[in-house]
Design an enzyme around this catalytic site. Structure first.
Site, PDB file in Angstrom:
ATOM      1  N   ARG A   1      49.792  41.235  41.700  1.00  0.00           N
ATOM      2  CA  ARG A   1      49.015  41.338  42.942  1.00  0.00           C
ATOM      3  C   ARG A   1      49.885  40.799  44.060  1.00  0.00           C
ATOM      4  O   ARG A   1      50.509  39.744  43.917  1.00  0.00           O
ATOM      5  CB  ARG A   1      47.714  40.536  42.851  1.00  0.00           C
ATOM      6  CG  ARG A   1      47.024  40.421  44.203  1.00  0.00           C
ATOM      7  CD  ARG A   1      45.643  39.863  44.122  1.00  0.00           C
ATOM      8  NE  ARG A   1      44.715  40.827  43.558  1.00  0.00           N
ATOM      9  CZ  ARG A   1      43.396  40.684  43.581  1.00  0.00           C
ATOM     10  NH1 ARG A   1      42.863  39.628  44.155  1.00  0.00           N
ATOM     11  NH2 ARG A   1      42.604  41.590  43.044  1.00  0.00           N
TER      12      ARG A   1
ATOM     13  N   ARG B   1      38.356  37.473  39.664  1.00  0.00           N
ATOM     14  CA  ARG B   1      38.005  38.501  38.678  1.00  0.00           C
ATOM     15  C   ARG B   1      39.215  39.183  38.047  1.00  0.00           C
ATOM     16  O   ARG B   1      39.320  39.292  36.818  1.00  0.00           O
ATOM     17  CB  ARG B   1      37.139  39.597  39.340  1.00  0.00           C
ATOM     18  CG  ARG B   1      35.709  39.226  39.547  1.00  0.00           C
ATOM     19  CD  ARG B   1      35.172  39.909  40.790  1.00  0.00           C
ATOM     20  NE  ARG B   1      35.714  39.199  41.940  1.00  0.00           N
ATOM     21  CZ  ARG B   1      35.088  38.184  42.532  1.00  0.00           C
ATOM     22  NH1 ARG B   1      33.880  37.872  42.174  1.00  0.00           N
ATOM     23  NH2 ARG B   1      35.655  37.518  43.515  1.00  0.00           N
TER      24      ARG B   1
ATOM     25  N   HIS C   1      44.177  49.462  44.480  1.00  0.00           N
ATOM     26  CA  HIS C   1      43.706  48.505  43.467  1.00  0.00           C
ATOM     27  C   HIS C   1      43.155  49.391  42.330  1.00  0.00           C
ATOM     28  O   HIS C   1      41.952  49.530  42.153  1.00  0.00           O
ATOM     29  CB  HIS C   1      42.615  47.623  44.084  1.00  0.00           C
ATOM     30  CG  HIS C   1      42.225  46.424  43.277  1.00  0.00           C
ATOM     31  ND1 HIS C   1      42.648  46.228  41.976  1.00  0.00           N
ATOM     32  CD2 HIS C   1      41.426  45.366  43.580  1.00  0.00           C
ATOM     33  CE1 HIS C   1      42.128  45.082  41.532  1.00  0.00           C
ATOM     34  NE2 HIS C   1      41.392  44.539  42.477  1.00  0.00           N
TER      35      HIS C   1
HETATM   36  N1   CP Z   1      37.516  42.608  42.943  1.00  0.00           N
HETATM   37  C1   CP Z   1      38.585  41.790  42.985  1.00  0.00           C
HETATM   38  O1   CP Z   1      39.741  42.218  43.054  1.00  0.00           O
HETATM   39  O2   CP Z   1      38.262  40.467  42.904  1.00  0.00           O
HETATM   40  P1   CP Z   1      39.324  39.267  42.876  1.00  0.00           P
HETATM   41  O3   CP Z   1      39.994  39.246  44.208  1.00  0.00           O
HETATM   42  O4   CP Z   1      38.507  38.025  42.592  1.00  0.00           O
HETATM   43  O5   CP Z   1      40.308  39.563  41.778  1.00  0.00           O
END
Ligand code: CP
Length: 310
Positions: free
Chosen positions: A104, A54, A132
């Site tokens: 990230r 996402r 986050h």
């Molecule tokens: N919610 C979220 O951070 O999903 P992903 O790890 O798929 O980016």
């Protein structure tokens, strides 16, 4: 340059400002239109040292919808695999003169470290167990879309609170906006002194659900558990899984949220995750693109010599 490392650095009016900024992109996004060339000529680097579906894709789509050139660094095929350090990698990205870097990383604090070294805004796409922030902002946008306000709203966050950067950012964001936040987890997955974050602590999920306006479920972060007791999926669902019966203990119009990825049948049952009118899980993904468009726009305003929050 101002970046976005955490919700901790934001005042309530700045959070409201970001929600208002993101709102303008929601409808346009629903039509999947490329908006306009607001960020034309800008280069955005996505450097994800941990897996993502996402966050990575929505940052890429957000940048492209605003006309930026978006480059994804694929860590698995990068020189990180040859032993290059995080700092050397950051200096290399900096030398390429990106206009924004989205990071990230599995280590808490890694994003701040890079933000302190580079010449452009850095956006935290999740660092270890720390924060986050764009997830919390998109979650707040989702809640505001459905409930219109935050004051006195009861939000129950249930799951692996100990390892969750999503929980931490959401607690900071929602308490700052005036919501009443409850956290619920098995004792081993609850951080010590979490009460200091202005939340009510529960270990009994059914009690935590009573009167909730929003129920936010989190997965067990098995990748961050070392030497810890890990409940079996069956045991965990028995005590902390969101079933239809348990959802009935919350308010009749309670929203169901999950940042993803979900483990259906563990922390949330499929018939709850897919409950039309109540589950906001796909709306959260939609809001994610709008919020990331707002973040990229606002945080590159100084580069573009545009007046604004950054
Ligand atoms: N919610 C979220 O951070 O999903 P992903 O790890 O798929 O980016």
């Amino acid at each position: 340059h101002r970046g976005l490392v955490g919700i901790a650095g934001l005042a309530p009016h700045e959070i409201h400002y970001m929600l208002d900024e993101a709102q303008q992109w929601v409808e346009m996004n629903r039509q999947a239109k490329k908006t306009r060339d607001l960020l034309a000529g800008l280069t955005i680097i996505n450097a994800f040292f941990e897996n993502s579906t996402r966050t990575l894709l929505s940052f890429e789509i957000a940048g492209k919808r605003l006309g930026a050139d978006v480059v994804n660094m694929t860590v698995a095929t990068s020189s990180v695999k040859k032993g290059e350090t995080l700092i050397d990698t950051a200096m290399t990205l900096n030398a390429m003169h990106a206009d924004a870097i989205v990071i990230r990383h599995a280590s808490s604090g890694a994003v701040q470290l890079i933000a302190d070294m580079v010449d452009c805004p850095v956006l935290n796409a999740g660092d270890g167990q720390h924060e986050h922030p764009t997830q919390a902002l998109l979650d707040a946008l989702t809640i505001r879309h459905a409930k219109r306000h935050f004051n006195g709203l009861v939000v129950t966050i249930c799951g692996d609170i100990l390892h969750s950067r999503v929980a931490r950012s959401n607690i900071l964001c929602l308490t700052s906006l005036g919501a009443e936040v409850r956290v619920c987890a098995p004792p081993a997955l609850m951080p010590e002194a979490i009460e200091m974050m202005n939340v009510a602590v529960y270990h009994d999920f059914e009690k935590a659900l009573q009167g909730a306006d929003v129920v936010m479920m989190l997965r067990l972060q098995l990748e961050r558990m070392q030497g810890q007791f890990i409940p079996s999926p069956r045991e965990y669902r028995h005590l902390y899984g969101l079933t239809l019966e348990r959802l009935a203990m919350a308010r009749p119009d309670a929203l169901v949220m999950h940042p993803g990825p979900m483990n259906r049948g563990v922390e949330i049952d499929s018939n709850v995750a897919d409950l039309v009118g109540r589950s906001q899980i796909t709306t959260q993904v939609e809001m994610g693109v709008a919020m990331r468009m707002a973040c990229l726009d606002v945080l590159t305003r100084r580069t573009r010599a545009v007046e604004g929050w950054a």
